[in-house]
Design a protein around this motif. Structure first.
Motif, PDB file in Angstrom:
ATOM      1  N   PHE A 139      -6.889 -31.803  36.494  1.00 22.52           N
ATOM      2  CA  PHE A 139      -7.586 -31.831  37.787  1.00 22.52           C
ATOM      3  C   PHE A 139      -6.748 -31.106  38.831  1.00 22.52           C
ATOM      4  O   PHE A 139      -5.537 -30.924  38.688  1.00 22.52           O
ATOM      5  N   GLU A 140      -7.412 -30.706  39.889  1.00 24.12           N
ATOM      6  CA  GLU A 140      -6.739 -30.127  41.062  1.00 24.12           C
ATOM      7  C   GLU A 140      -7.576 -30.450  42.284  1.00 24.12           C
ATOM      8  O   GLU A 140      -8.725 -30.010  42.390  1.00 24.12           O
ATOM      9  N   VAL A 141      -7.031 -31.251  43.210  1.00 25.37           N
ATOM     10  CA  VAL A 141      -7.777 -31.707  44.380  1.00 25.37           C
ATOM     11  C   VAL A 141      -6.893 -31.646  45.630  1.00 25.37           C
ATOM     12  O   VAL A 141      -5.662 -31.614  45.533  1.00 25.37           O
ATOM     13  N   PRO A 142      -7.503 -31.661  46.810  1.00 27.60           N
ATOM     14  CA  PRO A 142      -6.729 -31.680  48.052  1.00 27.60           C
ATOM     15  C   PRO A 142      -6.286 -33.087  48.430  1.00 27.60           C
ATOM     16  O   PRO A 142      -6.990 -34.066  48.178  1.00 27.60           O
ATOM     17  N   HIS A 143      -5.108 -33.173  49.021  1.00 33.58           N
ATOM     18  CA  HIS A 143      -4.585 -34.413  49.600  1.00 33.58           C
ATOM     19  C   HIS A 143      -4.168 -34.117  51.040  1.00 33.58           C
ATOM     20  O   HIS A 143      -3.755 -33.000  51.364  1.00 33.58           O
ATOM     21  N   LEU A 144      -4.233 -35.154  51.884  1.00 31.40           N
ATOM     22  CA  LEU A 144      -3.705 -35.066  53.246  1.00 31.40           C
ATOM     23  C   LEU A 144      -2.861 -36.312  53.484  1.00 31.40           C
ATOM     24  O   LEU A 144      -3.358 -37.433  53.356  1.00 31.40           O
ATOM     25  N   HIS A 145      -1.586 -36.127  53.816  1.00 31.84           N
ATOM     26  CA  HIS A 145      -0.675 -37.258  53.982  1.00 31.84           C
ATOM     27  C   HIS A 145      -0.053 -37.243  55.379  1.00 31.84           C
ATOM     28  O   HIS A 145       0.330 -36.191  55.891  1.00 31.84           O
ATOM     29  N   TRP A 146       0.038 -38.442  55.958  1.00 27.98           N
ATOM     30  CA  TRP A 146       0.614 -38.631  57.299  1.00 27.98           C
ATOM     31  C   TRP A 146       1.804 -39.584  57.161  1.00 27.98           C
ATOM     32  O   TRP A 146       1.646 -40.729  56.772  1.00 27.98           O
ATOM     33  N   TYR A 147       2.979 -39.082  57.458  1.00 27.02           N
ATOM     34  CA  TYR A 147       4.204 -39.873  57.340  1.00 27.02           C
ATOM     35  C   TYR A 147       4.802 -40.127  58.718  1.00 27.02           C
ATOM     36  O   TYR A 147       4.720 -39.275  59.605  1.00 27.02           O
ATOM     37  N   THR A 148       5.443 -41.280  58.876  1.00 25.68           N
ATOM     38  CA  THR A 148       6.243 -41.571  60.063  1.00 25.68           C
ATOM     39  C   THR A 148       7.705 -41.628  59.617  1.00 25.68           C
ATOM     40  O   THR A 148       8.038 -42.329  58.662  1.00 25.68           O
ATOM     41  N   ASP A 162      -8.943 -36.852  47.376  1.00 27.42           N
ATOM     42  CA  ASP A 162     -10.266 -36.654  46.786  1.00 27.42           C
ATOM     43  C   ASP A 162     -10.271 -37.304  45.397  1.00 27.42           C
ATOM     44  O   ASP A 162     -10.236 -36.620  44.370  1.00 27.42           O
ATOM     45  N   ASP A 163     -10.320 -38.654  45.368  1.00 28.30           N
ATOM     46  CA  ASP A 163     -10.307 -39.371  44.094  1.00 28.30           C
ATOM     47  C   ASP A 163     -11.580 -39.120  43.287  1.00 28.30           C
ATOM     48  O   ASP A 163     -11.537 -39.065  42.053  1.00 28.30           O
ATOM     49  N   LEU A 164     -12.717 -38.978  43.974  1.00 29.28           N
ATOM     50  CA  LEU A 164     -13.963 -38.707  43.272  1.00 29.28           C
ATOM     51  C   LEU A 164     -13.888 -37.357  42.570  1.00 29.28           C
ATOM     52  O   LEU A 164     -14.273 -37.227  41.397  1.00 29.28           O
ATOM     53  N   GLY A 165     -13.386 -36.351  43.273  1.00 28.48           N
ATOM     54  CA  GLY A 165     -13.239 -35.034  42.665  1.00 28.48           C
ATOM     55  C   GLY A 165     -12.318 -35.075  41.457  1.00 28.48           C
ATOM     56  O   GLY A 165     -12.567 -34.417  40.444  1.00 28.48           O
ATOM     57  N   MET A 166     -11.235 -35.855  41.562  1.00 35.47           N
ATOM     58  CA  MET A 166     -10.312 -35.998  40.436  1.00 35.47           C
ATOM     59  C   MET A 166     -11.023 -36.593  39.231  1.00 35.47           C
ATOM     60  O   MET A 166     -10.916 -36.081  38.104  1.00 35.47           O
TER      61      MET A 166
END
Length: 203
Positions: A139-148, A162-166
């Motif tokens: 699989f290959e999908v986009p992720h967006l992560h926000w870190y503090t 995108d768990d559904l796409g995976m």
């Protein structure tokens, strides 16, 4: 004339104060910029360790009371998740496409990929792969992560995947559903029936 003179004097004092404050403001901006660059570097190094399959190395960038979606997980929690991911997808990789820092936050847009070769035991990646037999699909999908980030450590994380796409690319969920009134037919792309739970899925 006296009023004009007072106004001129006040204006001169204001301008002088602004000039004197400029070096402080420039220094503060420079310091903020340096901190943001260091914070981005923390995330990039953290991701490098993950991409090399080094869970112990990755958690060195995690605070002991780090929160994931508001829940305290700490280093042990992150280590457990990473080890499960590495078991399920031995070639797991996240390519950072864009990264930005604002204050103590770092936002990373990533392209994540892997090949389903193992069995997940804990509910990560949406909990959709627990006890599911390997499909061998990639699989290959986009992720967006926000870190503090604080003091060089990740103290909080939120993300969107995108768990559904995976799941669709792994062949465990159909890519499309039939129109209302149409009898479901086998999906040759995903090797599963629409409206039917993935085989070997439990928990």
């Amino acid at each position: 004339m006296k009023t004009t003179s007072l106004l001129c004097t006040a204006m001169q004092k204001f301008i002088l104060s602004a000039i004197l404050a400029m070096p402080v403001s420039i220094a503060a901006l420079a310091q903020t910029g340096q901190l943001q660059e260091r914070n981005k570097d923390v995330i990039l190094k953290y991701q490098e360790r993950i991409n090399s399959g080094d869970a112990n190395g990755a958690v060195q960038y995690i605070s002991k009371d780090m929160k994931n979606f508001g829940k305290v997980v700490g280093q042990d929690g992150v280590r457990a998740v990473l080890n499960d991911v590495f078991t399920t997808f031995p070639d797991w990789r996240a390519e950072t496409v864009e990264i930005a820092a604002v204050g103590d936050a770092v936002i990373a847009r990533q392209k994540v990929s892997g090949t389903h070769l193992g069995i997940s035991k804990i509910p990560v990646n949406g909990g959709l792969l627990v006890n599911v037999l390997p499909t061998g699909n990639r699989f290959e999908v986009p992720h967006l992560h926000w870190y503090t980030i604080r003091d060089g450590k990740i103290v909080e994380h939120h993300g969107n995947r995108d768990d559904l796409g995976m799941m669709q690319q792994l062949g465990l969920v159909p890519r499309s559903l039939p129109a209302p009134g149409i009898q479901p037919q086998p999906d040759n792309t995903t090797n599963c029936y629409p409206f039917k739970a993935p085989r070997n899925l439990s928990g």
